[in-house]
Every structure is written in C-alpha cells, then in structure tokens.
Design a protein around this motif. Structure first.
Motif, mmCIF file in Angstrom:
data_model
loop_
_atom_site.group_PDB
_atom_site.id
_atom_site.type_symbol
_atom_site.label_atom_id
_atom_site.label_comp_id
_atom_site.label_asym_id
_atom_site.label_seq_id
_atom_site.Cartn_x
_atom_site.Cartn_y
_atom_site.Cartn_z
ATOM 1 N N LYS A 54 0.868 -1.307 0.012
ATOM 2 C CA LYS A 54 -0.036 0.144 -0.026
ATOM 3 C C LYS A 54 0.879 1.156 0.058
ATOM 4 O O LYS A 54 0.706 2.320 -0.634
ATOM 5 C CB LYS A 54 -0.937 0.003 1.101
ATOM 6 C CG LYS A 54 -2.040 1.055 1.258
ATOM 7 C CD LYS A 54 -2.703 0.969 2.517
ATOM 8 C CE LYS A 54 -3.612 2.269 2.788
ATOM 9 N NZ LYS A 54 -4.551 2.300 3.948
ATOM 10 N N GLU A 55 1.915 1.221 0.811
ATOM 11 C CA GLU A 55 2.859 2.418 0.843
ATOM 12 C C GLU A 55 3.535 2.736 -0.517
ATOM 13 O O GLU A 55 3.675 3.656 -0.942
ATOM 14 C CB GLU A 55 3.888 2.265 2.073
ATOM 15 C CG GLU A 55 3.349 2.347 3.450
ATOM 16 C CD GLU A 55 4.216 2.101 4.242
ATOM 17 O OE1 GLU A 55 5.478 1.658 4.096
ATOM 18 O OE2 GLU A 55 4.079 1.803 5.611
ATOM 19 N N GLN A 56 3.784 1.398 -1.029
ATOM 20 C CA GLN A 56 4.744 1.636 -2.432
ATOM 21 C C GLN A 56 3.732 2.314 -3.395
ATOM 22 O O GLN A 56 4.137 3.164 -4.239
ATOM 23 C CB GLN A 56 5.026 0.259 -2.889
ATOM 24 C CG GLN A 56 6.047 0.227 -3.992
ATOM 25 C CD GLN A 56 7.366 1.094 -3.697
ATOM 26 O OE1 GLN A 56 7.920 0.915 -2.572
ATOM 27 N NE2 GLN A 56 7.894 1.503 -4.981
ATOM 28 N N ILE A 57 2.361 1.712 -3.390
ATOM 29 C CA ILE A 57 1.487 2.101 -4.599
ATOM 30 C C ILE A 57 1.130 3.731 -4.452
ATOM 31 O O ILE A 57 1.232 4.404 -5.044
ATOM 32 C CB ILE A 57 0.194 1.595 -4.409
ATOM 33 C CG1 ILE A 57 0.367 0.081 -4.890
ATOM 34 C CG2 ILE A 57 -1.097 2.212 -4.944
ATOM 35 C CD1 ILE A 57 -0.913 -0.873 -4.641
ATOM 36 N N GLU A 58 1.230 4.225 -2.795
ATOM 37 C CA GLU A 58 1.029 5.583 -2.462
ATOM 38 C C GLU A 58 2.134 6.559 -2.950
ATOM 39 O O GLU A 58 1.989 7.643 -3.511
ATOM 40 C CB GLU A 58 0.637 5.747 -1.220
ATOM 41 C CG GLU A 58 -0.571 5.237 -0.586
ATOM 42 C CD GLU A 58 -1.017 5.248 0.951
ATOM 43 O OE1 GLU A 58 0.015 5.669 1.598
ATOM 44 O OE2 GLU A 58 -2.127 4.979 1.184
ATOM 45 N N LEU A 59 3.399 5.736 -3.097
ATOM 46 C CA LEU A 59 4.599 6.563 -3.391
ATOM 47 C C LEU A 59 4.685 6.787 -5.029
ATOM 48 O O LEU A 59 5.079 7.629 -5.405
ATOM 49 C CB LEU A 59 6.007 5.753 -2.908
ATOM 50 C CG LEU A 59 6.124 5.931 -1.577
ATOM 51 C CD1 LEU A 59 7.531 5.144 -1.083
ATOM 52 C CD2 LEU A 59 6.425 7.360 -1.195
ATOM 53 N N GLU A 60 4.112 5.510 -5.636
ATOM 54 C CA GLU A 60 4.125 5.559 -7.173
ATOM 55 C C GLU A 60 3.112 6.492 -7.780
ATOM 56 O O GLU A 60 3.299 7.026 -9.077
ATOM 57 C CB GLU A 60 4.023 4.139 -7.770
ATOM 58 C CG GLU A 60 5.149 3.194 -7.310
ATOM 59 C CD GLU A 60 5.245 1.975 -7.866
ATOM 60 O OE1 GLU A 60 4.113 1.529 -8.549
ATOM 61 O OE2 GLU A 60 5.931 1.514 -7.460
ATOM 62 N N GLU A 61 1.813 6.843 -7.124
ATOM 63 C CA GLU A 61 1.010 7.735 -7.796
ATOM 64 C C GLU A 61 1.260 8.932 -8.244
ATOM 65 O O GLU A 61 1.318 9.196 -9.343
ATOM 66 C CB GLU A 61 -0.178 7.734 -6.740
ATOM 67 C CG GLU A 61 -1.007 6.504 -6.712
ATOM 68 C CD GLU A 61 -2.244 6.568 -5.734
ATOM 69 O OE1 GLU A 61 -2.151 7.664 -5.058
ATOM 70 O OE2 GLU A 61 -2.976 5.618 -5.442
ATOM 71 N N PRO A 62 2.267 9.883 -7.461
ATOM 72 C CA PRO A 62 2.700 10.929 -7.996
ATOM 73 C C PRO A 62 3.459 10.794 -9.210
ATOM 74 O O PRO A 62 3.610 11.724 -10.096
ATOM 75 C CB PRO A 62 3.586 11.608 -6.803
ATOM 76 C CG PRO A 62 2.908 10.888 -5.504
ATOM 77 C CD PRO A 62 2.586 9.486 -5.944
ATOM 78 N N ILE A 63 4.255 9.813 -9.195
ATOM 79 C CA ILE A 63 5.304 9.627 -10.293
ATOM 80 C C ILE A 63 4.543 9.176 -11.496
ATOM 81 O O ILE A 63 4.739 9.601 -12.639
ATOM 82 C CB ILE A 63 6.396 8.402 -10.147
ATOM 83 C CG1 ILE A 63 6.994 8.649 -8.948
ATOM 84 C CG2 ILE A 63 6.905 8.021 -11.107
ATOM 85 C CD1 ILE A 63 8.042 7.752 -8.221
ATOM 86 N N ASN A 64 3.568 8.469 -11.452
ATOM 87 C CA ASN A 64 2.752 7.963 -12.619
ATOM 88 C C ASN A 64 1.780 9.360 -13.060
ATOM 89 O O ASN A 64 1.817 9.422 -14.199
ATOM 90 C CB ASN A 64 1.511 7.164 -12.266
ATOM 91 C CG ASN A 64 2.140 5.525 -11.874
ATOM 92 O OD1 ASN A 64 3.315 5.298 -12.584
ATOM 93 N ND2 ASN A 64 1.437 4.782 -11.351
#
Length: 94
Positions: A54-64
């Motif tokens: 969940k934390e990794q997905i939250e970190l990747e959202e701004p990058i996407n």
C-alpha cells in the motif's frame, strides 16, 4: 471466527473432550498453542506485506501523474507542430 458460529464451536469442543482421553489434553493444548502462534505469525506477515505494498503504491501515484502529464505535454507539442506544418503546406491529407 473462521465462518463458524459459537454454538458450532462449542459442539466441536464437546466432541473433542469426549473423544480425546484426558492424558492427551496437555499435548493437544501445546499443539493448539503452537498452531495459534503460527497462524498469528502468518497474519502479521501478511498484514505487514500488504501495508508495504500500500505504501509503495501511494509513493508511485505522484510519479505516474508526472509521467502522464509529461507524456501528454510532449504529444500535444508534436501534434501542434504537425498541424502548423500542414497549414503552411496548404492543407492536410489529400
């Protein structure tokens, strides 16, 4: 609790008490304690792994979002250049 009601659990417990001789109860209790400890360990590992995902997905959202915006901007810039070039040449496709 695991999809069974308390009444069903009590019936299972009563059957176990009647079937298992008294001299084996300490062994059964130890086995149940190990089983509960093992299940708790697995549940904690699964919970920890799901939190990390969940934390990794939250970190990747701004990058996407940045990648999508940049890609859109670049594609828009190319389409504007093509449109300007086509207008200078006298139109679009024939």
């Amino acid at each position: 609790m695991f999809g069974i009601s308390w009444a069903e659990f009590i019936v299972i417990l009563l059957v176990a008490v009647l079937v298992i001789p008294a001299r084996y109860w300490p062994d059964v209790a130890r086995w149940l304690a190990r089983a509960v400890k093992f299940i708790r360990k697995i549940v904690w590992k699964i919970t920890d792994a799901s939190e990390k995902i969940k934390e990794q997905i939250e970190l990747e959202e701004p990058i996407n979002d940045i990648m999508n915006t940049t890609t859109r901007d670049v594609l828009d810039a190319f389409s504007v250049k093509k449109t300007k070039q086509n207008k200078k040449r006298g139109g679009g496709k024939k």
